[in-house]
Scaffold this active site. Structure first.
Site, PDB file in Angstrom:
ATOM      1  CB  CYS A   2      99.891  21.745  83.535  1.00  0.00           C
ATOM      2  SG  CYS A   2      98.478  22.725  83.066  1.00  0.00           S
ATOM      3  NE  ARG A  27     106.383  22.803  84.315  1.00  0.00           N
ATOM      4  CZ  ARG A  27     106.989  22.563  83.160  1.00  0.00           C
ATOM      5  NH1 ARG A  27     108.288  22.391  83.149  1.00  0.00           N
ATOM      6  NH2 ARG A  27     106.311  22.497  82.051  1.00  0.00           N
ATOM      7  CD1 TRP A  74      99.647  29.000  84.834  1.00  0.00           C
ATOM      8  CD2 TRP A  74      98.876  28.714  82.749  1.00  0.00           C
ATOM      9  NE1 TRP A  74      99.736  30.200  84.182  1.00  0.00           N
ATOM     10  CE2 TRP A  74      99.267  30.060  82.912  1.00  0.00           C
ATOM     11  CE3 TRP A  74      98.352  28.314  81.522  1.00  0.00           C
ATOM     12  CZ2 TRP A  74      99.166  30.994  81.891  1.00  0.00           C
ATOM     13  CZ3 TRP A  74      98.253  29.250  80.504  1.00  0.00           C
ATOM     14  CH2 TRP A  74      98.648  30.575  80.696  1.00  0.00           C
ATOM     15  CG  ASN A 100     101.210  18.982  81.854  1.00  0.00           C
ATOM     16  OD1 ASN A 100     100.378  19.022  82.746  1.00  0.00           O
ATOM     17  ND2 ASN A 100     102.512  18.891  82.088  1.00  0.00           N
ATOM     18  N   GLY A 101      98.634  20.299  78.299  1.00  0.00           N
ATOM     19  CA  GLY A 101      98.345  20.517  76.881  1.00  0.00           C
ATOM     20  C   GLY A 101      96.887  20.884  76.684  1.00  0.00           C
ATOM     21  CD  GLU A 481     115.241  40.311  79.448  1.00  0.00           C
ATOM     22  OE1 GLU A 481     114.356  40.153  78.611  1.00  0.00           O
ATOM     23  OE2 GLU A 481     115.366  39.584  80.443  1.00  0.00           O
ATOM     24  CE  LYS A 485     113.266  39.182  83.315  1.00  0.00           C
ATOM     25  NZ  LYS A 485     113.608  38.585  82.086  1.00  0.00           N
ATOM     26  CD  GLU A 488     109.349  38.477  83.351  1.00  0.00           C
ATOM     27  OE1 GLU A 488     108.655  37.550  82.931  1.00  0.00           O
ATOM     28  OE2 GLU A 488     110.558  38.590  83.091  1.00  0.00           O
ATOM     29  CG  HIS A 504     109.449  58.896  65.043  1.00  0.00           C
ATOM     30  ND1 HIS A 504     109.310  59.718  63.953  1.00  0.00           N
ATOM     31  CD2 HIS A 504     110.778  58.643  65.168  1.00  0.00           C
ATOM     32  CE1 HIS A 504     110.503  59.926  63.414  1.00  0.00           C
ATOM     33  NE2 HIS A 504     111.410  59.289  64.144  1.00  0.00           N
ATOM     34  CE  LYS A 603     112.551  29.624  84.158  1.00  0.00           C
ATOM     35  NZ  LYS A 603     113.077  30.977  83.934  1.00  0.00           N
TER      36      LYS A 603
HETATM   37  C1  F6R Z   1     110.716  36.248  80.809  1.00  0.00           C
HETATM   38  C2  F6R Z   1     110.745  34.846  80.450  1.00  0.00           C
HETATM   39  C3  F6R Z   1     110.004  34.415  79.235  1.00  0.00           C
HETATM   40  C4  F6R Z   1     110.797  33.340  78.478  1.00  0.00           C
HETATM   41  C5  F6R Z   1     109.970  32.820  77.291  1.00  0.00           C
HETATM   42  C6  F6R Z   1     110.742  31.815  76.465  1.00  0.00           C
HETATM   43  O1  F6R Z   1     111.470  36.509  81.944  1.00  0.00           O
HETATM   44  O2  F6R Z   1     111.330  34.044  81.115  1.00  0.00           O
HETATM   45  O3  F6R Z   1     109.727  35.506  78.414  1.00  0.00           O
HETATM   46  O4  F6R Z   1     111.990  33.899  78.044  1.00  0.00           O
HETATM   47  O5  F6R Z   1     108.799  32.226  77.771  1.00  0.00           O
HETATM   48  O6  F6R Z   1     111.115  30.719  77.231  1.00  0.00           O
HETATM   49  P1  F6R Z   1     112.271  29.739  76.780  1.00  0.00           P
HETATM   50  O7  F6R Z   1     113.536  30.510  76.794  1.00  0.00           O
HETATM   51  O8  F6R Z   1     112.229  28.633  77.785  1.00  0.00           O
HETATM   52  O9  F6R Z   1     111.924  29.273  75.394  1.00  0.00           O
END
Ligand code: F6R
Length: 608
Positions: A2, A27, A74, A100-101, A481, A485, A488, A504, A603
């Site tokens: 949010c 976000r 959100w 928010n929250g 990673e 990527k 997601e 395994h 985000k």
């Molecule tokens: C994936 C991604 C998330 C963030 C995670 C932590 O591409 O962006 O997995 O890495 O939500 O976010 P931060 O780094 O802001 O604590």
């Protein structure tokens, strides 16, 4: 997640609010709304879906009001419907709130209000706040906010307004960020500085359990217990151009291409080549304590966690510390035995991830030294840690983190080198690492130049249902990673695995329709990785290798290969991840996905 925006001043509020919401779109959200006020009353608009729908709704309306609050939601409690969108109001439509929250005791509060005859209009936890404001209002909005929040359990960043005092906004926070933007006879508020950069570079971050009262001419901060607070102003170091797309079709691609610059920014002023050591001003105040550390625990989530996993190898190589790495969401619930010889280093792009923040708070409570590696200047983790280092990478807007991963890896090397040079790392080792670090921007450029080849490979495989990513040692987290990527943003199922674990279990998945991306740099694990590749190929599994330039034998073995330049072993992951970012980007592009705003993702994850 949010987002909140607010404005009070001499200008028309609605365009500023909508513009602010657009800046917060990255976000992640599923509905949006705003309320604008003047002496004649309030007008509220709410829509499901994009902020653009709000624009459509507002088109042609005469809205001269000069104050208001706005929100992107959100969904947590209740589906993304117009009724559930913020701002929420009371039964008389005189009090409005965006939040928010999560209000954890909203059920109880709702029952009490319903017993008083209140009829609820939404399924949200937030709506209790607007009814409580109406109930407690005594002619001064901040009194009502204070009384309301004393009843509330959970987390909040809120902005509240009332038609009784149309040129006043009251904001408060506990666990969800609130930033005040100071203008000339105008005040702004937002949950994230990106909504403010166009209007002011002077901001103030509220701390937990604080509220602020904003009018065009002034702001006043106090605790929720009514103690006045004076707080220093931060100067934002981002410019509005930093958050523009320029000529790129997506922020994710822009940020991938910014990585040579990101590496330079992470190193700027921090490399003492002749002394083979780094200089990190943000750690200086705690350097005596840092020198005495015996153990370091890296805590973070998502991509930042993968950076932490690479960091474990870097610290093990360069320092004498015992190193652990842990998901922040798990760490905070462990029975921890920490003291001042343990450092807990939080990695976070946003500096607001609630689990990482909670982990740091828990570590501090138990006596550890807390450190931060954060991108957003002035964010909560940056403020609450004992010392830290900023990425200085500018805003990262694409939801899928790319440049910050690379920045974190560069800075982890710098931090480990700083500590390691007080321990067993020699001058020549330090100089060699720094020299290669400074070559990285050019080497990343060479990988970016291969984008057309990577796009072709994505075209060949993007219809696959599943992908496997394999690596060993430092390249195991890089494999995780790469898989993160891809899944997601393209929604293709992808798993990252330590290659040694193949036999395994996961090997049973291999067939001709299940591609594997194998990270096979020329390091000590090379021969073992080649064995893993052979095992996959023997079962007809297609293999895409990420290998070092000049490795012809891999090229002859696998179906496809992307070559990356060879560098210092501790820096190799910084190069290996770049083709994986591009592969995910092009797969998502070919599948027509909404790359910068993948479904269900936010985000900055500010709820647990
Ligand atoms: C994936 C991604 C998330 C963030 C995670 C932590 O591409 O962006 O997995 O890495 O939500 O976010 P931060 O780094 O802001 O604590």
């Amino acid at each position: 997640m949010c987002g909140i925006v607010g404005y009070v001043g001499p200008k028309k509020a609605v365009p500023i609010l909508v513009h602010g919401l657009k800046r917060l779109e990255y976000r992640g959200y599923d509905s949006a709304g705003l309320v604008a006020l003047d002496r004649s009353g309030a007008r509220r608009f709410r829509v499901v879906g994009r902020v653009q729908n709000l624009d459509t709704e507002l088109f042609g309306q005469d809205l001269p009001m000069t104050s208001g609050i706005a929100h992107t939601r959100w969904a947590t409690h209740g589906k993304p419907t117009e009724n559930n969108a913020h701002p929420h109001t009371d039964s008389s439509n005189q009090f409005f709130v965006v939040h928010n929250g999560i209000i954890e005791n909203h059920d109880k509060l709702r029952l009490q209000l319903e017993a008083d005859g209140v009829v609820f209009q939404s399924e949200t936890d937030t709506e209790v706040l607007s009814h409580l404001l109406a109930k407690f209002y005594d002619g001064v909005l901040e009194h009502a906010v204070e009384k309301t929040l004393h009843l509330v359990e959970g987390t909040f960043g809120i902005a509240a307004v009332t038609t009784h005092e149309p040129f006043k906004i009251v904001v408060a926070r506990r666990g969800s960020p609130i930033v005040l933007g100071l203008g000339n006879k105008e005040m702004f508020v937002a949950s994230d500085v990106s909504a403010l950069v166009q209007y002011t570079d002077q901001v103030i971050y509220l701390e937990d359990n604080e509220m602020a009262v904003l009018t065009p001419d002034e702001y006043a901060i106090r605790t929720l217990d009514n103690r006045p607070i004076s707080r220093k102003t931060f100067q934002i170091d981002w410019k509005i151009e930093d958050s523009d797309l320029t000529d790129f079709p997506h922020y994710m691609l822009k940020e991938i291409y910014e990585q040579p610059q990101t590496v330079e920014n992470a190193m700027r002023g921090r490399v003492l080549q002749a002394e083979g050591v780094s200089k990190l001003g943000g750690l200086q105040a705690k350097i005596d304590e840092i020198k005495k550390l015996r153990k370091l625990i890296l805590v973070s989530c998502g991509t930042s966690y993968h950076a932490g996993m690479v960091g474990r190898y870097i610290f093990e190589q360069l320092t004498d510390l015992n190193v652990e790495v842990e998901l922040a969401s798990e760490f905070r619930y462990r029975k921890l035995r920490l003291d001042e010889t343990t450092g807990v280093l939080a990695l976070s792009q946003s500096g607001e991830t609630i689990d990482t923040l909670a982990a740091i708070r828990e570590a501090r409570r138990k006596g550890a030294i807390t450190l931060g590696l954060v991108n957003v200047v002035g964010s909560t983790i940056a403020r609450e840690t004992d010392a830290g280092v900023y990425c200085h990478a500018g805003p990262e807007i694409g939801v899928a983190s790319t440049k910050i991963f690379v920045s974190q890896l560069v800075i982890l090397n710098l931090i480990a080198l700083l500590i390691g040079r007080y321990q067993s790392v020699s001058l020549s080792e330090g100089m060699a690492l720094l020299k290669e670090l400074q070559e990285l921007p050019n080497l990343i450029q060479k990988i970016l130049a291969q984008a057309p080849l990577i796009e072709d490979i994505a075209r060949k495989y993007h219809k696959a249902q599943s992908f496997l990513f394999l690596g060993r040692q430092m390249h195991y987290p890089v494999a995780l990673e790469g898989a993160l990527k891809l899944k997601e943003i393209s929604y293709i199922h992808a798993e990252g695995y330590a290659a040694g674990e193949m036999k395994h279990g996961p090997i049973s998945l291999i067939d001709e329709a299940f591609p594997t991306v194998a990270l096979v740099p020329r390091d000590a694990t090379y021969d073992k990785m080649v064995n893993n590749i052979q095992e996959i190929m023997a079962r007809s599994g297609p293999v895409i290798a990420i290998a070092n330039e000049g490795d012809r034998s891999i090229g002859d073995l696998v179906d496809d290969v992307i070559y990356v330049p060879r560098t210092h072993e501790l820096l190799q992951p910084i190069l290996s991840v770049v083709p994986l970012q591009l592969l995910a980007y092009y797969a998502a592009l070919l599948l027509g996905r909404e790359i910068d705003k993948p479904r269900n993702l936010a985000k900055s994850v500010t709820v647990e």
